[in-house]
Design a protein around this motif. Structure first.
Motif, PDB file in Angstrom:
ATOM      1  N   GLY A  51       0.827  -1.203   0.000  1.00 42.42           N
ATOM      2  CA  GLY A  51       0.000   0.000   0.000  1.00 42.42           C
ATOM      3  C   GLY A  51       0.855   1.245   0.000  1.00 42.42           C
ATOM      4  N   LEU A  52       0.224   2.429  -0.045  1.00 43.01           N
ATOM      5  CA  LEU A  52       0.972   3.674  -0.059  1.00 43.01           C
ATOM      6  C   LEU A  52       1.787   3.836   1.226  1.00 43.01           C
ATOM      7  N   PRO A  53       3.089   4.138   1.123  1.00 40.34           N
ATOM      8  CA  PRO A  53       3.916   4.271   2.325  1.00 40.34           C
ATOM      9  C   PRO A  53       3.763   5.623   3.018  1.00 40.34           C
ATOM     10  N   VAL A  54       3.094   6.588   2.380  1.00 43.12           N
ATOM     11  CA  VAL A  54       2.823   7.899   2.974  1.00 43.12           C
ATOM     12  C   VAL A  54       1.356   8.235   2.724  1.00 43.12           C
ATOM     13  N   GLY A  55       0.866   9.224   3.441  1.00 38.14           N
ATOM     14  CA  GLY A  55      -0.518   9.645   3.238  1.00 38.14           C
ATOM     15  C   GLY A  55      -0.766  10.116   1.823  1.00 38.14           C
ATOM     16  N   ALA A  56      -1.958   9.893   1.335  1.00 41.63           N
ATOM     17  CA  ALA A  56      -2.287  10.219  -0.052  1.00 41.63           C
ATOM     18  C   ALA A  56      -2.215  11.708  -0.337  1.00 41.63           C
ATOM     19  N   ASP A  57      -2.306  12.544   0.692  1.00 40.74           N
ATOM     20  CA  ASP A  57      -2.272  14.000   0.501  1.00 40.74           C
ATOM     21  C   ASP A  57      -0.896  14.602   0.787  1.00 40.74           C
ATOM     22  N   GLN A  58       0.052  13.802   1.266  1.00 39.98           N
ATOM     23  CA  GLN A  58       1.386  14.304   1.572  1.00 39.98           C
ATOM     24  C   GLN A  58       2.196  14.448   0.279  1.00 39.98           C
ATOM     25  N   PRO A  59       2.615  15.660  -0.097  1.00 35.46           N
ATOM     26  CA  PRO A  59       3.403  15.826  -1.326  1.00 35.46           C
ATOM     27  C   PRO A  59       4.698  15.013  -1.260  1.00 35.46           C
ATOM     28  N   VAL A  60       5.042  14.363  -2.379  1.00 36.79           N
ATOM     29  CA  VAL A  60       6.226  13.501  -2.432  1.00 36.79           C
ATOM     30  C   VAL A  60       6.999  13.781  -3.715  1.00 36.79           C
ATOM     31  N   LEU A  61       8.314  13.943  -3.585  1.00 40.75           N
ATOM     32  CA  LEU A  61       9.210  14.018  -4.739  1.00 40.75           C
ATOM     33  C   LEU A  61      10.089  12.774  -4.732  1.00 40.75           C
ATOM     34  N   LEU A  62      10.044  12.006  -5.803  1.00 38.30           N
ATOM     35  CA  LEU A  62      10.839  10.786  -5.920  1.00 38.30           C
ATOM     36  C   LEU A  62      12.089  11.073  -6.752  1.00 38.30           C
ATOM     37  N   VAL A  63      13.222  10.533  -6.282  1.00 36.81           N
ATOM     38  CA  VAL A  63      14.516  10.810  -6.899  1.00 36.81           C
ATOM     39  C   VAL A  63      15.259   9.496  -7.112  1.00 36.81           C
ATOM     40  N   CYS A  64      15.861   9.336  -8.293  1.00 37.53           N
ATOM     41  CA  CYS A  64      16.716   8.179  -8.584  1.00 37.53           C
ATOM     42  C   CYS A  64      17.914   8.686  -9.381  1.00 37.53           C
ATOM     43  N   PRO A  65      18.808   7.818  -9.868  1.00 37.44           N
ATOM     44  CA  PRO A  65      19.996   8.338 -10.575  1.00 37.44           C
ATOM     45  C   PRO A  65      19.677   9.177 -11.804  1.00 37.44           C
ATOM     46  N   VAL A  66      18.784   8.694 -12.686  1.00 38.19           N
ATOM     47  CA  VAL A  66      18.546   9.405 -13.944  1.00 38.19           C
ATOM     48  C   VAL A  66      17.070   9.661 -14.228  1.00 38.19           C
ATOM     49  N   GLY A  67      16.204   9.408 -13.263  1.00 41.30           N
ATOM     50  CA  GLY A  67      14.801   9.757 -13.417  1.00 41.30           C
ATOM     51  C   GLY A  67      13.898   8.711 -14.027  1.00 41.30           C
ATOM     52  N   GLU A  68      14.435   7.522 -14.300  1.00 41.92           N
ATOM     53  CA  GLU A  68      13.616   6.490 -14.943  1.00 41.92           C
ATOM     54  C   GLU A  68      12.819   5.684 -13.920  1.00 41.92           C
ATOM     55  N   ARG A  69      13.497   5.195 -12.888  1.00 43.62           N
ATOM     56  CA  ARG A  69      12.791   4.410 -11.870  1.00 43.62           C
ATOM     57  C   ARG A  69      11.815   5.289 -11.098  1.00 43.62           C
ATOM     58  N   SER A  70      12.225   6.519 -10.781  1.00 44.35           N
ATOM     59  CA  SER A  70      11.334   7.412 -10.038  1.00 44.35           C
ATOM     60  C   SER A  70      10.065   7.713 -10.830  1.00 44.35           C
ATOM     61  N   LEU A  71      10.185   7.798 -12.145  1.00 47.00           N
ATOM     62  CA  LEU A  71       9.007   8.026 -12.986  1.00 47.00           C
ATOM     63  C   LEU A  71       8.010   6.883 -12.844  1.00 47.00           C
ATOM     64  N   ARG A  72       8.509   5.663 -12.851  1.00 51.31           N
ATOM     65  CA  ARG A  72       7.623   4.507 -12.782  1.00 51.31           C
ATOM     66  C   ARG A  72       6.963   4.404 -11.402  1.00 51.31           C
ATOM     67  N   TYR A  73       7.735   4.672 -10.363  1.00 56.02           N
ATOM     68  CA  TYR A  73       7.144   4.633  -9.024  1.00 56.02           C
ATOM     69  C   TYR A  73       6.141   5.766  -8.836  1.00 56.02           C
ATOM     70  N   SER A  74       6.421   6.921  -9.421  1.00 53.15           N
ATOM     71  CA  SER A  74       5.480   8.034  -9.356  1.00 53.15           C
ATOM     72  C   SER A  74       4.168   7.664 -10.045  1.00 53.15           C
ATOM     73  N   ALA A  75       4.286   7.026 -11.215  1.00 55.68           N
ATOM     74  CA  ALA A  75       3.078   6.595 -11.939  1.00 55.68           C
ATOM     75  C   ALA A  75       2.295   5.566 -11.131  1.00 55.68           C
ATOM     76  N   LEU A  76       3.009   4.658 -10.488  1.00 56.58           N
ATOM     77  CA  LEU A  76       2.328   3.633  -9.688  1.00 56.58           C
ATOM     78  C   LEU A  76       1.616   4.253  -8.487  1.00 56.58           C
ATOM     79  N   MET A  77       2.284   5.169  -7.792  1.00 58.49           N
ATOM     80  CA  MET A  77       1.661   5.801  -6.631  1.00 58.49           C
ATOM     81  C   MET A  77       0.428   6.603  -7.040  1.00 58.49           C
ATOM     82  N   ARG A  78       0.501   7.256  -8.189  1.00 62.78           N
ATOM     83  CA  ARG A  78      -0.669   7.998  -8.670  1.00 62.78           C
ATOM     84  C   ARG A  78      -1.821   7.034  -8.966  1.00 62.78           C
ATOM     85  N   ARG A  79      -1.500   5.896  -9.582  1.00 65.83           N
ATOM     86  CA  ARG A  79      -2.549   4.914  -9.863  1.00 65.83           C
ATOM     87  C   ARG A  79      -3.145   4.353  -8.574  1.00 65.83           C
ATOM     88  N   MET A  80      -2.333   4.300  -7.511  1.00 71.21           N
ATOM     89  CA  MET A  80      -2.809   3.801  -6.231  1.00 71.21           C
ATOM     90  C   MET A  80      -3.605   4.843  -5.440  1.00 71.21           C
TER      91      MET A  80
END
Length: 446
Positions: free
Chosen positions: A387-416
Motif C-alpha cells: 500500500g501507499l507508504p505515505v498519506g495520499a495527501d502528503q506531497p512527495v518528490l521521488l529521486v533516482c539516478p537518472v529519473g527512470e525508476r522514479s518516474l515509474r514509481y510516481s506513476a504507480l503511486m498515482r494509480r494507487m
C-alpha cells in the motif's frame, strides 16, 4: 576422460541443434552453444581464466588480492580460480541484485564491496563515479591488487576469439549465417563475431540488450551498453532490445521444451534470436536456401530463482504481486507528474514535499538532496506492494539516478490514489548538472 585441473575443463562446450517443431523455423537451423556447461557454470569461465592466468603466480607470491568490478558470473569464476591458487578475491560492485550470486560468492570466500555508482557499469570518464575511482586506484603500480579488469581487458575478447568462435566453426564445418549474442561486457559477442567473420565476412551479428529501465542479469540495458569499454557498435549489424518478461518467456521455452536449464540471459538470447530469425525465415521461403544461426546459452537457471519469484511469482505457484511497476501501461506513465531541477527546487522551497531518494545507501551517503530520506529501490517496491507508504495527501518528490525508476514509481503511486507525487526528471545527475546543492556524508553541500 581425465583432466589434471578444473580449469582444463573450460571450453569445448556442446553445440545443440534446436528442434524445428519448437522454434517454428522452417528454413533456418538454429543452434545453441551451451556455455552453461563450463565447469563453473557460465560463459564467463573462459574470460575469467584467460584474464587471471597471467598474474596468478605473482599474486600468490606477492600476497596480492585479485579484484574485479563484477557481481555475477565473472566474479563467481574468478573467486573459484583465486581459491584454487591460494589468492584472495574481492568483488567490487554497485549491482548486487541477485541474492543467490551474493550468497555463492560469500560461500566461495570472496570479499564483496558494494559501492555507489551513477550507472550500472563502469564509466572511467566520470571522475565522480566511485567505481571509476576504484578502477584508477587498483590500476596503479604497487596497489596490492591484481586487477583482472573485465571491462577493458583484451583477454576477455581473445578468450572467445581463440575458443568459443573456432569451436562453433569446427562443429558446423564453417561459420553460421547468423550469430545472436547478448551484450554484457561485450567480450563474448566481440570475440566470437571476430572469429566467425575471419571465416566468412558475411556473418550477420545481432546484439541484444535489455530494454530501457529493465534489468536482465548479465545484460546491459540500451543506455548502459555504450559505457562498456569493450563495446564497439561496429561489431553488430543490428542491436535490439529484449524485456525482462521476454527473457523469462524464452527461458521457460528452453527449460520446459528444450531440456536446457538456462538462465534469463540465455532466455533473452533465445527469444531475441527467434524474433529476429522469424523474419529471415519468411524471406527464405521458396528460395531453396537454408541458413544457420547460433546463440549462446550463457548460464544456468538455478541462480535466478529469486529473480523469477519477484517478476513472475505465478511460475512458482505464488500469488501475483499487487501494486507492481511492471504492471504499468503507457497511459499510467503518461499521467505521471515530472518536474525538472529548477521546478523541484521551487516546489521544495514552497511546499516542503517529502523527498524520497531511491538509490543505494552508499550513493545516498555520497551525495543527496538536503532533507531527503533514503529508501532503496527494492525496499520501496516492497512497501508499495503493501500500500501507499505515505498519506495520499502528503506531497512527495521521488529521486533516482537518472529519473527512470522514479518516474515509474510516481506513476504507480498515482494509480494507487496518491494525489501529489512527482518524479525528478533526469534524477540526481540532472540536479547536479543544474548546479543545485547536494549534501555529502560530511554535511558539506555543493
Amino acid at each position: 576422460m581425465i583432466y589434471d585441473s578444473m580449469t582444463d575443463v573450460i571450453g569445448n562446450t556442446p553445440l545443440v541443434r534446436m528442434n524445428p517443431s519448437v522454434t517454428g523455423l522452417c528454413n533456418i537451423d538454429l543452434y545453441a552453444k551451451l556455455e552453461m556447461l563450463n565447469p563453473f557454470g557460465s560463459v564467463k569461465d573462459r574470460a575469467a581464466w584467460s584474464m587471471a592466468q597471467p598474474g596468478l603466480d605473482d599474486a600468490a607470491a606477492g600476497d596480492r588480492t585479485m579484484i574485479e568490478l563484477s557481481s555475477g558470473n565473472t566474479a563467481k569464476a574468478l573467486a573459484v580460480i583465486a581459491g584454487m591458487h591460494g589468492v584472495r578475491f574481492r568483488s567490487v560492485t554497485n549491482r548486487m541484485k541477485v541474492p543467490e550470486i551474493k550468497d555463492l560468492l560469500l560461500l566461495l570466500g570472496a570479499d564483496i564491496e558494494e559501492l555507489p555508482g551513477q550507472a550500472e557499469c563502469l564509466d572511467v570518464t566520470d571522475t565522480d563515479d566511485p567505481l571509476a575511482r576504484i578502477h584508477r586506484a587498483v590500476s596503479e603500480p604497487g596497489s596490492g591488487y591484481f586487477h583482472t579488469d573485465q571491462y577493458f581487458n583484451d583477454r576477455n575478447v581473445q578468450s572467445h576469439m581463440d575458443g568459443t568462435g573456432p569451436e562453433i566453426v569446427a562443429d558446423l564445418g564453417g561459420a553460421p549465417d547468423h550469430f545472436i549474442a547478448c551484450v554484457g561486457t561485450a567480450g563474448s559477442s566481440t570475440g566470437v563475431a571476430a572469429a566467425l567473420r575471419a571465416v566468412d565476412s558475411g556473418v550477420h551479428v545481432l546484439g541484444l540488450v535489455a530494454a530501457k529501465s529493465d534489468f536482465i542479469p548479465g545484460i546491459r540495458n540500451i543506455d548502459e551498453v555504450h559505457e562498456v569499454g569493450l563495446f564497439d557498435p561496429e561489431t553488430y549489424d543490428e542491436i535490439e532490445a529484449v524485456s525482462a518478461d521476454e527473457a523469462i518467456d524464452g527461458m521457460l521455452d528452453l527449460v520446459r521444451r528444450c531440456g536446457m536449464l538456462a538462465g534469463p540471459t540465455g532466455g533473452a538470447a533465445y527469444f531475441g534470436a527467434l524474433r529476429h530469425l522469424a523474419k529471415v525465415d519468411s524471406q527464405l521461403e521458396g528460395s531453396g536456401r537454408r541458413e544457420s544461426a547460433v546463440f549462446i546459452v550463457c548460464d544456468r537457471v538455478e541462480s535466478y530463482m529469486s529473480y523469477v519469484r519477484t517478476r513472475r511469482p505465478e511460475l512458482l505457484k505464488q500469488p501475483p504481486r499487487t501494486h507492481d511497476v511492471r504492471n504499468l501501461d503507457d497511459q499510467d506513465l503518461a499521467a505521471a507528474d515530472v518536474v525538472d531541477a529548477a521546478e523541484a527546487r521551487a516546489w521544495i522551497g514552497q511546499e516542503r514535499p517529502t523527498v524520497i531518494d531511491l538509490r543505494g545507501g552508499f550513493a545516498f551517503a555520497a551525495a543527496h538532496i538536503e532533507g531527503s530520506i533514503n529508501i532503496v529501490d527494492e525496499v520501496f517496491a516492497e512497501l508499495l506492494h503493501g500500500g501507499l507508504p505515505v498519506g495520499a495527501d502528503q506531497p512527495v518528490l521521488l529521486v533516482c539516478p537518472v529519473g527512470e525508476r522514479s518516474l515509474r514509481y510516481s506513476a504507480l503511486m498515482r494509480r494507487m490514489g496518491h494525489r501529489d507525487v512527482r518524479s525528478l526528471s533526469g534524477g540526481v545527475i540532472a540536479w547536479r548538472d543544474a548546479g543545485a546543492p547536494l549534501v555529502r556524508g560530511s554535511g558539506v553541500g555543493r
